[in-house]
Enzyme design. Structure first.
Site, mmCIF file in Angstrom:
data_model
loop_
_atom_site.group_PDB
_atom_site.id
_atom_site.type_symbol
_atom_site.label_atom_id
_atom_site.label_comp_id
_atom_site.label_asym_id
_atom_site.label_seq_id
_atom_site.Cartn_x
_atom_site.Cartn_y
_atom_site.Cartn_z
ATOM 1 N N GLY A 10 -8.906 -22.082 4.977
ATOM 2 C CA GLY A 10 -8.136 -23.305 5.150
ATOM 3 C C GLY A 10 -6.982 -23.121 6.119
ATOM 4 N N ARG A 37 -18.932 -22.599 0.666
ATOM 5 C CA ARG A 37 -19.159 -22.992 2.051
ATOM 6 C C ARG A 37 -18.578 -21.989 3.046
ATOM 7 N NH1 ARG A 37 -16.776 -27.297 1.633
ATOM 8 N NH2 ARG A 37 -14.822 -26.846 2.700
ATOM 9 N N CYS A 130 6.628 -27.829 0.881
ATOM 10 C CA CYS A 130 7.096 -27.506 2.230
ATOM 11 C C CYS A 130 8.419 -28.189 2.569
ATOM 12 C CB CYS A 130 6.035 -27.896 3.256
ATOM 13 S SG CYS A 130 5.406 -29.594 3.085
ATOM 14 N N GLY A 161 0.845 -31.256 7.318
ATOM 15 C CA GLY A 161 1.093 -31.216 5.883
ATOM 16 C C GLY A 161 -0.094 -31.642 5.057
ATOM 17 N N LYS A 214 8.770 -34.316 -6.090
ATOM 18 C CA LYS A 214 8.772 -32.850 -5.934
ATOM 19 C C LYS A 214 10.107 -32.384 -5.369
ATOM 20 C CE LYS A 214 3.792 -32.438 -4.991
ATOM 21 N NZ LYS A 214 2.785 -32.201 -3.921
ATOM 22 N N ARG A 236 5.122 -40.010 6.631
ATOM 23 C CA ARG A 236 4.184 -39.303 7.511
ATOM 24 C C ARG A 236 4.334 -39.864 8.925
ATOM 25 N NH1 ARG A 236 2.051 -34.801 5.951
ATOM 26 N NH2 ARG A 236 1.020 -35.723 4.125
ATOM 27 N N HIS A 243 7.700 -30.270 10.266
ATOM 28 C CA HIS A 243 8.357 -31.375 9.572
ATOM 29 C C HIS A 243 9.818 -31.478 9.986
ATOM 30 C CE1 HIS A 243 4.794 -31.700 7.315
ATOM 31 N NE2 HIS A 243 5.180 -31.240 6.143
#
Length: 337
Positions: A10, A37, A130, A161, A214, A236, A243
């Site tokens: 990832g 995968r 993050c 993100g 969060k 976003r 960011h």
């Protein structure tokens, strides 16, 4: 050191490998884990080809003898496999939100509360969100000058993100619009290219999104300040990587700008870019791929003598994820020497 990366294929998993590539850490063995995968893939690491990615299973032998396991495969995977990952004594540094608010799991940003990493009875250390990471790094120098009473923050969060597929969607949408085509939307709730989306994660009952909550909850835990008031709006933006945050704080005593700038200049993990002339401030385009939290646009609040406003930018995949996790491991290693 014997290290594992869970979720190796990832976006964050690959960033783990890039950070570890140059980290001041001797790595004798690197085990990579992923989904069915991604099993079998190999990568280049420190000049050699890695062993193939292993499919993540419940076999404790896969994690025997490890020192650290960096995990970024989603909260459900973290919860399902935590006991297996830690069964052989490995410290699991988890990048998901699965354990962040558990009382027996430390939530760590080394520049702020590094010693909390040594109080991990379950062998799990949580990597914060993050946006929280970059904010608390910037809050710490101010908090040391005078305790912070409250924080208001608006985030400007890059497509990174939401992962590699989100970055690809932003690029694809931009190309479609340039060709005069209608952009396709699948990853986000709306078109991101040439747009802003004031909606990250799901909405909670109080009208805030889970991403915003969060920041509210994690900041209190990391800074050991349950009385600290934090209110966030998370947006976003059509930026590929890194960011940005507009942050306002109110402190117990009035601080001068010279005090604040001096504290930022001395702080670990912060680069100050604070000039009034053009481009005398950090921007995501310039700092993507770098490690520090960049701070600028520092000014006194015109409506509150104890208020300070500033701008902070950091790479979401590095300090906001992989780098912070590796720094936790390095903090533990160096303190044990």
């Amino acid at each position: 050191m014997k290290i594992a990366i869970v979720g190796a294929s990832g976006a964050v998993g690959q960033e783990f490998m890039r950070v570890l590539e140059t980290a001041p850490m001797e790595i004798d063995e690197l085990r990579l884990f992923g989904s069915k995968r991604s099993a079998g893939r190999t990568y280049t690491f420190r000049g050699a080809t890695t062993e193939p990615v292993r499919e993540l299973t419940s076999n404790p032998a896969d994690f025997a003898g490890l020192d650290f396991a960096f995990v970024s495969a989603g909260g459900d995977v973290s919860k399902q496999y935590a006991d297996v990952i830690t069964s052989g004594g490995a410290i699991m540094i988890d990048n998901s939100s699965a354990f962040r608010m558990d009382s027996d799991v430390p939530l760590v940003v080394p520049e702020v509360n590094g010693d909390d990493a040594f109080n991990a009875p379950r062998g799990i250390i949580a990597n914060p969100n993050c946006t929280t990471i970059q904010m608390v790094v910037a809050l710490k120098p101010i908090h040391d000058l005078s305790p912070i009473r409250r924080v208001h923050v608006a985030t400007y969060q890059a497509a990174s993100g939401a992962g590699a597929t989100a970055m690809a969607e932003l690029e694809h949408q931009s190309a479609q619009i340039a060709r005069g085509e209608k952009p396709e939307v699948s990853k986000f709730v709306s078109q991101l290219a040439f747009n802003l989306i004031p909606h990250i994660d799901v909405f909670t009952e109080n009208g805030y999104t889970r991403e915003e909550m969060k920041m509210h909850l994690e900041t209190k835990k990391i800074m050991h300040a349950p009385e600290l008031e934090v209110s966030a709006t998370c947006v976003r933006v059509p930026v590929l990587r890194a960011h940005s945050e507009a942050i306002w704080v109110e402190t117990e005593r009035e601080l001068s700008l010279d005090e604040v700038r001096g504290a930022f200049e001395k702080a670990e993990g912060i680069v100050l870019i604070d000039r009034c002339e053009a481009l005398g401030y950090p921007m995501p385009l310039d700092i993507a791929g770098s490690d520090p939290v960049y701070v600028g646009r520092i000014r006194s609040d015109l409506s509150n003598s104890k208020g300070i406003s500033f701008w902070a930018v950091a790479d979401q995949l590095r300090k906001g994820a992989a780098l912070n996790a590796v720094q936790i491991a390095l903090y533990i290693i160096n303190k044990r020497k």
